[in-house]
Design an enzyme around this catalytic site. Sequence first.
Site, mmCIF file in Angstrom:
data_model
loop_
_atom_site.group_PDB
_atom_site.id
_atom_site.type_symbol
_atom_site.label_atom_id
_atom_site.label_comp_id
_atom_site.label_asym_id
_atom_site.label_seq_id
_atom_site.Cartn_x
_atom_site.Cartn_y
_atom_site.Cartn_z
ATOM 1 N N ARG A 117 24.831 -7.737 -36.506
ATOM 2 C CA ARG A 117 26.088 -7.757 -37.261
ATOM 3 C C ARG A 117 26.934 -6.517 -36.945
ATOM 4 O O ARG A 117 27.875 -6.585 -36.155
ATOM 5 C CB ARG A 117 25.786 -7.868 -38.777
ATOM 6 C CG ARG A 117 26.982 -8.286 -39.616
ATOM 7 C CD ARG A 117 27.899 -7.151 -40.013
ATOM 8 N NE ARG A 117 27.229 -6.145 -40.830
ATOM 9 C CZ ARG A 117 27.792 -5.008 -41.176
ATOM 10 N NH1 ARG A 117 29.018 -4.707 -40.777
ATOM 11 N NH2 ARG A 117 27.130 -4.115 -41.902
ATOM 12 N N ASP A 118 26.564 -5.387 -37.503
ATOM 13 C CA ASP A 118 27.382 -4.181 -37.311
ATOM 14 C C ASP A 118 27.408 -3.774 -35.841
ATOM 15 O O ASP A 118 28.445 -3.339 -35.312
ATOM 16 C CB ASP A 118 26.803 -3.045 -38.170
ATOM 17 C CG ASP A 118 27.808 -1.958 -38.463
ATOM 18 O OD1 ASP A 118 28.677 -1.698 -37.611
ATOM 19 O OD2 ASP A 118 27.730 -1.346 -39.542
ATOM 20 N N HIS A 172 26.716 6.044 -39.617
ATOM 21 C CA HIS A 172 27.290 5.945 -38.270
ATOM 22 C C HIS A 172 27.246 7.323 -37.627
ATOM 23 O O HIS A 172 27.363 8.350 -38.303
ATOM 24 C CB HIS A 172 28.717 5.390 -38.330
ATOM 25 C CG HIS A 172 28.721 3.908 -38.545
ATOM 26 N ND1 HIS A 172 28.750 3.011 -37.507
ATOM 27 C CD2 HIS A 172 28.636 3.178 -39.678
ATOM 28 C CE1 HIS A 172 28.710 1.770 -37.997
ATOM 29 N NE2 HIS A 172 28.642 1.840 -39.322
ATOM 30 N N CYS A 217 32.754 -0.266 -37.555
ATOM 31 C CA CYS A 217 33.632 -1.174 -38.290
ATOM 32 C C CYS A 217 34.975 -1.242 -37.559
ATOM 33 O O CYS A 217 35.634 -0.208 -37.371
ATOM 34 C CB CYS A 217 33.834 -0.664 -39.720
ATOM 35 S SG CYS A 217 35.078 -1.615 -40.607
HETATM 36 N N1 COA Z 1 35.095 -16.976 -43.835
HETATM 37 C C1 COA Z 1 35.941 -17.652 -43.026
HETATM 38 N N2 COA Z 1 37.260 -17.707 -43.190
HETATM 39 C C2 COA Z 1 37.747 -17.055 -44.247
HETATM 40 C C3 COA Z 1 36.960 -16.342 -45.131
HETATM 41 C C4 COA Z 1 35.569 -16.298 -44.897
HETATM 42 N N3 COA Z 1 34.740 -15.616 -45.657
HETATM 43 N N4 COA Z 1 37.736 -15.800 -46.076
HETATM 44 C C5 COA Z 1 38.998 -16.158 -45.817
HETATM 45 N N5 COA Z 1 39.005 -16.918 -44.709
HETATM 46 C C6 COA Z 1 40.177 -17.533 -44.069
HETATM 47 C C7 COA Z 1 40.872 -18.517 -44.981
HETATM 48 O O1 COA Z 1 40.267 -19.777 -44.857
HETATM 49 C C8 COA Z 1 42.276 -18.479 -44.450
HETATM 50 O O2 COA Z 1 42.305 -19.220 -43.245
HETATM 51 P P1 COA Z 1 43.669 -19.884 -42.694
HETATM 52 O O3 COA Z 1 44.550 -18.743 -42.273
HETATM 53 O O4 COA Z 1 43.197 -20.694 -41.525
HETATM 54 O O5 COA Z 1 44.191 -20.666 -43.837
HETATM 55 C C9 COA Z 1 42.463 -17.008 -44.093
HETATM 56 O O6 COA Z 1 41.143 -16.494 -43.873
HETATM 57 C C10 COA Z 1 43.142 -16.207 -45.180
HETATM 58 O O7 COA Z 1 42.429 -16.389 -46.404
HETATM 59 P P2 COA Z 1 42.444 -15.313 -47.597
HETATM 60 O O8 COA Z 1 41.660 -15.840 -48.732
HETATM 61 O O9 COA Z 1 43.879 -14.898 -47.838
HETATM 62 O O10 COA Z 1 41.571 -14.155 -47.031
HETATM 63 P P3 COA Z 1 42.017 -12.793 -46.413
HETATM 64 O O11 COA Z 1 42.937 -12.967 -45.265
HETATM 65 O O12 COA Z 1 42.434 -11.899 -47.517
HETATM 66 O O13 COA Z 1 40.623 -12.325 -45.762
HETATM 67 C C11 COA Z 1 38.440 -11.417 -45.504
HETATM 68 C C12 COA Z 1 39.569 -11.762 -46.469
HETATM 69 C C13 COA Z 1 37.566 -10.353 -46.114
HETATM 70 C C14 COA Z 1 37.599 -12.625 -45.191
HETATM 71 C C15 COA Z 1 39.081 -10.921 -44.181
HETATM 72 O O14 COA Z 1 39.907 -9.860 -44.470
HETATM 73 C C16 COA Z 1 38.075 -10.561 -43.133
HETATM 74 O O15 COA Z 1 37.420 -11.425 -42.538
HETATM 75 N N6 COA Z 1 37.904 -9.253 -42.848
HETATM 76 C C17 COA Z 1 36.935 -8.783 -41.903
HETATM 77 C C18 COA Z 1 36.125 -7.715 -42.557
HETATM 78 C C19 COA Z 1 34.953 -7.275 -41.702
HETATM 79 O O16 COA Z 1 34.243 -8.057 -41.107
HETATM 80 N N7 COA Z 1 34.723 -5.948 -41.638
HETATM 81 C C20 COA Z 1 33.619 -5.382 -40.946
HETATM 82 C C21 COA Z 1 32.377 -5.337 -41.772
HETATM 83 S S1 COA Z 1 32.486 -4.343 -43.210
HETATM 84 ZN ZN ZN Z 2 28.555 0.121 -40.524
#
Ligand code: COA
Ligand code: ZN
Length: 308
Positions: free
Chosen positions: A14-15, A212, A243
Amino acid sequence: MKTKNILIHEVGPRDGLQVEKTLVPLEDKIRWIDGMINSGVDIFQLGSFVNPKAVPQMAETEKLFTHYTSSGNKPEHVIMSGLVLNEKGLDRGMDCGVEMFCMGVSASETHSQKNTRMTTSEAQTRIIAMAQKAMEAGKKVQVSVQSAFGCGFEGPIPKDRVLGIVKEYLSAGIRNISLADTAGHAHPMLVEELFKGILELDSEVELTCHFHNTYGLGLANCYAALQNGVTSFESAYGGLGGCPFTKLPAGNVSTEDLVHSLQRMGIRKDIDLTALIDVARQVGNFFGRELPGSVLKSGSIVDFKKND
Ligand code: COA
Ligand code: ZN
């Protein structure tokens, strides 16, 4: 040194991979996990359930879980964890057999917004409700405070802010708390201060650390954590990771280096370090570059003697 049972949580899948641009085929991810699965490592974080548009490397997390949970490919003694940051992620994880849910809130408002588009306070309310739902479903749950030791955007994070989040977790009945050094700003005295602070709130809590190596202090921080009640250590093969939404992503503590250091101190001598080194080398070969870990280059001291 008197230590409790120490757990190793491999977060490489994952990370380790989330920040890599080259997409790793499912069969390679499986081969690397299989290479370590009988090594004695306790927990494997197979991936995260986030938006695949935000983190394309994690798009196949369901497939990875299904491989291990529905086909008898997972030994009983190993736990498979998944990271979730919102309700949709939790539902996806529930549907494919995640055994342990890891979830987190960033103590840095800037990192929280960039990572999840939520304020710290909104994320906390949602994560606590998700954690309770997962616990009610009989899942293991670990909650973290990300950016707990400082943030590349905001600088130092006040101790009270970190402990304030931890207090909320504890009052919600969550027993496994992790402090994550997303930016790599931790140093051993700060590690001591924060983990001691948590133990003053609740001496029975299970503590996890996630460091990290941005400034080379990863293993020193692990040692400080070990001396201050932490029993679960997150690390990634080869020292890969970071990240994508932090200012300066840098690798996790390398699993081989961590296990080697513990073994030199007489702890977790049961883990097959050779298997870990072998996987870290395979990962390095895949990406075609030298990974940050040390022991994967030097071999363990035992190996060194053999070849002397
Ligand atoms: N899995 C898959 N798709 C997701 C999802 C999830 N858990 N959560 C939201 N989405 C999708 C929605 O279906 C929507 O899709 P669309 O544009 O096709 O309609 C879109 O994302 C926006 O949805 P929303 O509820 O407004 O979510 P968001 O944009 O605020 O996203 C997160 C929230 C957290 C899921 C997003 O910001 C993200 O994936 N961040 C990555 C964080 C990460 O991995 N960091 C590293 C580890 S800490
Ligand atoms: Zn980390």
